[in-house]
Write a protein that holds these residues in place. Structure first.
Motif, PDB file in Angstrom:
ATOM      1  N   ASP A  95      -1.078 -11.055  -8.824  1.00 41.29           N
ATOM      2  CA  ASP A  95      -1.170 -10.917  -7.369  1.00 41.29           C
ATOM      3  C   ASP A  95       0.201 -10.838  -6.707  1.00 41.29           C
ATOM      4  O   ASP A  95       0.530 -11.592  -5.802  1.00 41.29           O
ATOM      5  CB  ASP A  95      -1.998 -12.058  -6.780  1.00 41.29           C
ATOM      6  CG  ASP A  95      -1.379 -13.423  -7.029  1.00 41.29           C
ATOM      7  OD1 ASP A  95      -0.439 -13.509  -7.829  1.00 41.29           O
ATOM      8  OD2 ASP A  95      -1.844 -14.392  -6.413  1.00 41.29           O
TER       9      ASP A  95
ATOM     10  N   THR B 266       2.558 -14.335 -13.470  1.00 44.61           N
ATOM     11  CA  THR B 266       2.462 -12.952 -13.034  1.00 44.61           C
ATOM     12  C   THR B 266       3.798 -12.289 -13.358  1.00 44.61           C
ATOM     13  O   THR B 266       4.786 -12.967 -13.644  1.00 44.61           O
ATOM     14  CB  THR B 266       2.197 -12.835 -11.521  1.00 44.61           C
ATOM     15  OG1 THR B 266       3.334 -13.334 -10.821  1.00 44.61           O
ATOM     16  CG2 THR B 266       0.951 -13.591 -11.124  1.00 44.61           C
TER      17      THR B 266
ATOM     18  N   LYS C 199      -6.227  -8.349  -7.611  1.00 42.61           N
ATOM     19  CA  LYS C 199      -7.028  -9.453  -7.079  1.00 42.61           C
ATOM     20  C   LYS C 199      -8.490  -9.208  -7.402  1.00 42.61           C
ATOM     21  O   LYS C 199      -8.951  -8.071  -7.377  1.00 42.61           O
ATOM     22  CB  LYS C 199      -6.864  -9.574  -5.558  1.00 42.61           C
ATOM     23  CG  LYS C 199      -5.505 -10.043  -5.137  1.00 42.61           C
ATOM     24  CD  LYS C 199      -5.496 -10.335  -3.665  1.00 42.61           C
ATOM     25  CE  LYS C 199      -4.205 -11.039  -3.287  1.00 42.61           C
ATOM     26  NZ  LYS C 199      -4.271 -11.593  -1.959  1.00 42.61           N
TER      27      LYS C 199
ATOM     28  N   GLU D 127      -1.291  -5.307  -5.626  1.00 42.59           N
ATOM     29  CA  GLU D 127      -1.701  -6.610  -6.168  1.00 42.59           C
ATOM     30  C   GLU D 127      -3.000  -6.476  -6.956  1.00 42.59           C
ATOM     31  O   GLU D 127      -3.876  -5.714  -6.564  1.00 42.59           O
ATOM     32  CB  GLU D 127      -1.942  -7.608  -5.035  1.00 42.59           C
ATOM     33  CG  GLU D 127      -0.730  -7.932  -4.226  1.00 42.59           C
ATOM     34  CD  GLU D 127      -1.080  -8.873  -3.098  1.00 42.59           C
ATOM     35  OE1 GLU D 127      -1.709  -9.906  -3.354  1.00 42.59           O
ATOM     36  OE2 GLU D 127      -0.706  -8.567  -1.959  1.00 42.59           O
TER      37      GLU D 127
END
Length: 143
Positions: free
Chosen positions: A118, A96, A137, A135
């Motif tokens: 995330d 990420t 998700k 985030e």
């Protein structure tokens, strides 16, 4: 799922797969600073390489846009796409990215955050937390 290794006493140990970058001055400018946190998956190599790929892609895209302005929102998708292309050697692993650029332009100071994955960014002003990113998700309706 991450698998632990055992230390000399048989205790489980998980490898740290995170990496970070902090560059000031950024791109040779005392008016700019870059900060990034990279959470690696299945090893630290991609995250470590991203500490170089993302700032390079950001600097190149700022230059291609003719420099900094008050809003770099349109630049971040291209920055992340270019960094992703530079990280192709890590096809089956990844990381990420949470990135923040701080800069001065036209007598004002700016901070802008962007993320892939995330993770998110908060700016604290005294006791108040201001969320600067959201985030990503699969459980999110926006995703």
């Amino acid at each position: 799922k991450k698998k632990p290794t055992l230390n000399g006493r048989g205790a489980a140990r998980f490898a740290m797969e995170d990496a970070h970058a902090a560059e000031y001055p950024f791109d040779h400018s005392a008016q700019e600073a870059f900060f990034g946190v990279f959470d690696g998956f299945a090893g630290k190599d991609c995250a470590a390489d991203a500490t170089r790929a993302v700032p390079r892609a950001l600097a190149a895209n700022i230059a291609a846009a003719g420099g900094l302005s008050a809003d770099l929102g349109a630049l971040w998708p291209k920055v992340f796409a270019d960094a992703d292309a530079a990280l192709r050697a890590h096809e089956y692993v990844g990381c990420t990215c949470t990135a923040v650029l701080v800069w001065a332009h036209g007598g004002a100071r700016y901070v802008q955050a962007a993320n892939v994955g995330d993770s998110n960014v908060y700016l604290f002003r005294g006791d108040t937390a201001v969320m600067l990113s959201t985030e990503h998700k699969v459980t999110s309706a926006a995703e």
